[in-house]
Design a protein around this motif. Structure first.
Motif, PDB file in Angstrom:
ATOM      1  N   ASN A 111      -1.174   3.871  -3.940  1.00  0.00           N
ATOM      2  CA  ASN A 111      -1.919   5.083  -4.257  1.00  0.00           C
ATOM      3  C   ASN A 111      -0.977   6.220  -4.616  1.00  0.00           C
ATOM      4  N   GLN A 136       0.828  -1.200   0.000  1.00  0.00           N
ATOM      5  CA  GLN A 136       0.000   0.000   0.000  1.00  0.00           C
ATOM      6  C   GLN A 136       0.869   1.259   0.000  1.00  0.00           C
ATOM      7  N   GLY A 137       0.205   2.396  -0.071  1.00  0.00           N
ATOM      8  CA  GLY A 137       0.929   3.673   0.009  1.00  0.00           C
ATOM      9  C   GLY A 137       1.509   4.093  -1.332  1.00  0.00           C
TER      10      GLY A 137
HETATM   11  C1  LIG Z   1      -2.306   6.241   0.504  1.00  0.00           C
HETATM   12  O1  LIG Z   1      -2.634   5.162   1.321  1.00  0.00           O
HETATM   13  C2  LIG Z   1      -2.155   5.290   2.661  1.00  0.00           C
HETATM   14  C3  LIG Z   1      -2.437   4.030   3.425  1.00  0.00           C
HETATM   15  O2  LIG Z   1      -3.332   3.214   2.762  1.00  0.00           O
HETATM   16  C4  LIG Z   1      -2.810   6.508   3.312  1.00  0.00           C
HETATM   17  O3  LIG Z   1      -2.338   6.667   4.609  1.00  0.00           O
HETATM   18  C5  LIG Z   1      -2.460   7.716   2.483  1.00  0.00           C
HETATM   19  O4  LIG Z   1      -3.124   8.844   2.978  1.00  0.00           O
HETATM   20  C6  LIG Z   1      -2.848   7.532   1.036  1.00  0.00           C
HETATM   21  N1  LIG Z   1      -2.291   8.620   0.291  1.00  0.00           N
HETATM   22  C7  LIG Z   1      -2.933   9.213  -0.717  1.00  0.00           C
HETATM   23  C8  LIG Z   1      -2.213  10.314  -1.412  1.00  0.00           C
HETATM   24  O5  LIG Z   1      -4.079   8.879  -1.027  1.00  0.00           O
END
Ligand SMILES: *[C@@H]1O[C@H](CO)[C@@H](O)[C@H](O)[C@H]1NC(C)=O
Ligand SMILES: *[C@@H]1O[C@H](CO)[C@@H](O)[C@H](O)[C@H]1NC(C)=O
Ligand SMILES: *[C@@H]1O[C@H](CO)[C@@H](O)[C@H](O)[C@H]1NC(C)=O
Ligand SMILES: *[C@@H]1O[C@H](CO)[C@@H](O)[C@H](O)[C@H]1NC(C)=O
Ligand SMILES: *[C@@H]1O[C@H](CO)[C@@H](O)[C@H](O)[C@H]1NC(C)=O
Ligand SMILES: *[C@@H]1O[C@H](CO)[C@@H](O)[C@H](O)[C@H]1NC(C)=O
Ligand SMILES: *[C@@H]1O[C@H](CO)[C@@H](O)[C@H](O)[C@H]1NC(C)=O
Ligand SMILES: *[C@@H]1O[C@H](CO)[C@@H](O)[C@H](O)[C@H]1NC(C)=O
Ligand SMILES: *[C@@H]1O[C@H](CO)[C@@H](O)[C@H](O)[C@H]1NC(C)=O
Ligand SMILES: *[C@@H]1O[C@H](CO)[C@@H](O)[C@H](O)[C@H]1NC(C)=O
Ligand SMILES: *[C@@H]1O[C@H](CO)[C@@H](O)[C@H](O)[C@H]1NC(C)=O
Ligand SMILES: *[C@@H]1O[C@H](CO)[C@@H](O)[C@H](O)[C@H]1NC(C)=O
Length: 763
Positions: free
Chosen positions: A607, A583-584
């Protein structure tokens, strides 16, 4: 009249000049030699020294300084030169490259000594002056590089030669029939393989008939492998005139077959009664009568028989009973059928050292009597339609270094007697239905084992005690598609020389990687642990795997982010982590992987936006799969620089913005393009008409607008699948789509299209 006369005289003079000039050329010219150096009578015979100096002068490259001793007057003391003690004549010239090219087939990243070989090879021309060395008995120029030059015709004048070796020397053109004058020749080797760093060979030398070899009444050994002899319809008749021949190698020569259309008559008499070694491999021969003609080999002391890589498709025709002295038999890669008896009949040949019957349709099972072949070092039965039990008697073959039973239907357990095979280096049992367990007993004394392959035995369980310290250091382990008993195998902990490890689909459900993985496997280049149930985050010790080129962790349960240290694995060319729980955001270091060609991050929970520099930095990418994640934002403008991409899948993400014109302009290699289920909007860029290699185009479930362009039918002629459903396309379906010859799937539903469906889609 007068003019004609003068012209005639001039022509005659010119003719005489040419004749003289030619003779001058064919003998050796010494005019530009610095005579003063050789004015003394001491040392070797002056004219011979000059000839050798001329030879040296035509060698342009000698990286290894192999001719550095060729100074001073006594040429008999120069490296590679030997003189007759009584007459002082040079009788031997041995300039063979001491390095024999070598490559390691079992080693996944190609391993060789070509640098060393190239550095030791003399590069240049064979100066015809060496034909002045009339007393030469022995001449070896093999494995050097005289590329671009022919075999000097004057070699035919070296009447005293008994040994001539010009193998692997890059020589080109016709093999001069003049060599037939060498009536004392006992050994002739002009094997023409050229090692070019890979397994590719090319023909350089050729002959259109072998009549010239019939004059070698004393010839004992003949090797013309790797030369184009496709014009030699007489090859068998010619070699059959050599009754002293003990070794005949005509491997990979495009030998003409004997059949009704070429040359049906076989020699009436079998004269090759001295033959000890026969190699007709890699010729695509298939005539049964040719094979039968050689059956009279059974009356002689044949030791080596190689017929591999031909197209014989009959039951193996020789009874072998009289091959009392057979040491090597290789009939692999043919279509020999129904020859299950063959293995049994080998049992009587206790002198056998190497048996390769692989890739034939032998059928049957292994006989316990094979345990009698106690000299055997190589046994290759890969892909031979064998089944049944693996006899424990194989454990008696104490000399075995290479055992391959792969791709058969053996369905017993593996005998523990294998643990006695202390010389074994290569063991391949892949692709069978073996059952039971492999324990440390099966590997107990295998101190020389380097390649251990047991993959694809669904019902086989590896159950090796975690405290066991193996006596071997493996290079390659293949233990995929079997049962690893849930555990990550701890006995691997001391395998410090591992270069490749495949444990895909091995039923490992470990909690995280062991930390020692990074330190122990510091040399590893190839690691596949896909399709297991491994949990947790990637251990940071993995950043020490600096040689890793191929990493496959797909279809597991890894979680956490893709670590920043991934950028330190700078050799990576393939990275597969699809179907995990990563993730991330992507680590910014990802773009440091400049050699990356394959990247699959699909089916995770990544993401954020794609790194701005992805196109510039990862320009080697050929496959990029990011499907089923949470990536968002617009595609970075550098995207169009991924010019080598042929497979791109960004489907099922949150990408938005218009489709970049640059994709059509620059990514002309694309064959597979899937952007489905995103938020792309706007019209289909007209530059997409340049994607002429596309066979798959899926833009479904986006916000695309406009009409469906006619050029799709006119320009994208390789399309097999076109998916535009669930967008906002309107207007008619262009008739031009009917022009796509291979279109099998067309999905346009859920748009605002109007008009008729073209007739061609009626059915
Ligand atoms: C991406 O995912 C992480 C954990 O799933 C989260 O903490 C974070 O805010 C997300 N970042 C974006 C840019 O959506
Ligand atoms: C001949 O060789 C010697 C020694 O290498 C050199 O000193 C001499 O100049 C050369 N003579 C000529 C005519 O090239
Ligand atoms: C020539 O002499 C060398 C060294 O003295 C010796 O080793 C060699 O056997 C001799 N060769 C013959 C053919 O007598
Ligand atoms: C071969 O020669 C090249 C150039 O001279 C050199 O860089 C390289 O180290 C040499 N390789 C070996 C194996 O000797
Ligand atoms: C032989 O030398 C030529 C240049 O003379 C070079 O192009 C070629 O690659 C070399 N081949 C081998 C096998 O060393
Ligand atoms: C070998 O056999 C052929 C017939 O096949 C015969 O004509 C020829 O004389 C024989 N040659 C020798 C050297 O024995
Ligand atoms: C092969 O041997 C058999 C019997 O030993 C003999 O009858 C036959 O003529 C031989 N064939 C050839 C081609 O020499
Ligand atoms: C092995 O040799 C013996 C004696 O020569 C013979 O009787 C037997 O038939 C041979 N077995 C096979 C399988 O060839
Ligand atoms: C070969 O093996 C069989 C079975 O293992 C045995 O009965 C036979 O005596 C052996 N033959 C020889 C010659 O060793
Ligand atoms: C594995 O074993 C099961 C049960 O014994 C059997 O049904 C299955 O066919 C076996 N699979 C293979 C590939 O041998
Ligand atoms: C990763 O998985 C492990 C084991 O399932 C769990 O204990 C851990 O909390 C997970 N970590 C994250 C960041 O999801
Ligand atoms: C694309 O999506 C992002 C958020 O995911 C948003 O901030 C941006 O405005 C969108 N851009 C366009 C052109 O729709």
């Amino acid at each position: 009249m007068g003019n004609l006369f003068i012209n005639a005289v001039l022509l005659i003079i010119l003719f005489l000049f040419l004749v003289t000039f030619q003779q001058f050329q064919s003998v050796c010219s010494h005019d530009d030699i610095n005579i003063s150096v050789y004015s003394s009578d001491a040392g070797c015979i002056v004219s011979e020294r000059r000839a050798l100096m001329k030879f040296k002068g035509s060698i342009l490259v000698d990286h290894a300084n192999r001719l550095s001793s060729w100074i001073g007057k006594d040429c008999c003391n120069w490296d590679g030169v030997a003189c007759d003690n009584l007459t002082g004549h040079v009788v031997k010239l041995d300039l063979r490259n001491p390095i024999i090219p070598y490559y390691d087939h079992y080693h996944p990243p190609f391993n060789n000594n070509f640098d060393d070989y190239y550095n030791n090879s003399l590069v240049g021309e064979i100066n015809p002056c060496i034909c002045d060395l009339e007393n030469l008995i022995y001449l070896d120029l093999s494995s050097n590089n005289f590329s671009g030059f022919q075999i000097p015709k004057c070699f035919g004048s070296l009447k005293n030669l008994r040994y001539l070796n010009l193998s692997v020397a890059g020589l080109e053109g016709e093999i001069p029939p003049h060599l037939g004058n060498l009536s004392k020749l006992e050994h002739l080797d002009i094997c023409g393989y050229v090692y070019d760093g890979w397994n590719h060979y090319k023909y350089f030398l050729w002959s259109n008939n072998l009549e010239w070899v019939t004059r070698f009444s004393f010839l004992r050994s003949l090797d013309l492998s790797g030369n184009d002899l496709s014009g030699c319809v007489d090859w068998l008749d010619s070699v059959n005139m050599l009754p002293s021949l003990s070794s005949l190698k005509l491997r990979w020569c495009r030998l003409p077959d004997r059949n009704l259309f070429s040359h049906p008559l076989l020699p009436s008499h079998f004269n090759l009664t001295s033959l000890i070694s026969l190699d007709l491999g890699m010729n695509y021969l298939k005539s049964p009568s040719l094979l039968n003609w050689f059956s009279n080999l059974t009356t002689i002391n044949l030791q080596v028989l190689r017929l591999d890589d031909n197209k014989f498709n009959i039951p193996f025709p020789y009874t072998l009973q009289k091959f009392r002295s057979l040491t090597v038999i290789d009939i692999s890669m043919n279509y020999f059928i129904n020859s299950s008896w063959l293995l049994d009949s080998l049992c009587n040949h206790t002198s056998l050292v190497s048996v390769d019957l692989s890739s034939n349709e032998l059928g049957g099972s292994l006989s316990v009597c094979l345990g009698n072949l106690t000299s055997l070092k190589v046994l290759n039965l890969h892909l031979t339609k064998l089944g049944g039990k693996v006899p424990s008697e194989l454990g008696h073959l104490k000399q075995l270094t290479h055992l391959d039973l792969s791709s058969n239907s053996f369905n017993s357990s593996i005998p523990t007697s294998f643990g006695e095979l202390s010389e074994l280096e290569f063991l391949d049992l892949r692709g069978n239905q073996l059952t039971g367990e492999i324990s440390e007993l099966h590997l107990l004394k295998l101190k020389n084992l380097k390649y251990f392959y047991v993959s694809e035995n669904q019902n086989l369980t590896v159950n090796i005690c975690s405290q066991w310290i193996p006596p071997f250091q493996l290079r390659t382990i293949r233990m995929s598609s079997l049962n690893m008993g849930n555990q990550f195998p701890l006995w691997l902990q001391n395998q410090k020389e591992l270069l490749a490890l495949d444990m895909a689909n091995a039923n490992i459900s470990a909690d995280a990687f062991p930390e020692w993985l990074g330190t122990t496997f510091s040399r590893i280049q190839w690691l596949n642990l896909s399709m297991n149930s491994i949990n947790g985050m990637l251990p940071s010790s993995m950043k020490a795997l600096k040689s890793l080129a191929h990493l496959d962790l797909s279809v597991n349960k890894f979680n956490g982010t893709l670590p920043e240290w991934i950028g330190e694995l700078s050799q990576l060319r393939e990275l597969y982590v699809q179907s995990n729980n990563f993730q991330g955001m992507l680590p910014s270091s990802l773009t440091k992987l400049k050699d990356l060609e394959f990247l699959d991050l699909s089916k995770n929970q990544f993401n954020g936006t794609l790194p701005e520099g992805i196109g510039e930095e990862l320009s080697q990418l050929v496959v990029l799969r990011l499907a089923s994640n949470w990536f968002n934002g617009m595609l970075p403008s550098s995207f169009k620089k991924l010019k080598n991409l042929y497979h791109l899948d960004l489907s099922k993400n949150q990408f938005n913005g218009t489709l970049p014109e640059g994709i059509g302009e620059e990514l002309s290699q694309l064959q597979y393009l899937r952007l489905a289920s995103n938020w792309f909007n706007g019209m289909l860029p007209s530059s997409f008409k340049k994607l002429k290699n596309l066979y798959y185009l899926d833009l479904s479930e986006n916000q695309l607008r406009g009409t469906i362009p006619e050029w799709i039918g006119e320009e994208l002629s390789n399309l097999e699948e076109l998916r535009f459903q669930s967008n906002h396309f309107y207007g008619n379906i262009p008739l031009q789509l009917c022009q796509l010859p291979n279109l099998g799937t067309l999905k346009l539903a859920n748009n605002s299209l109007s008009g008729h469906i073209p007739n061609c889609f009626d059915h």
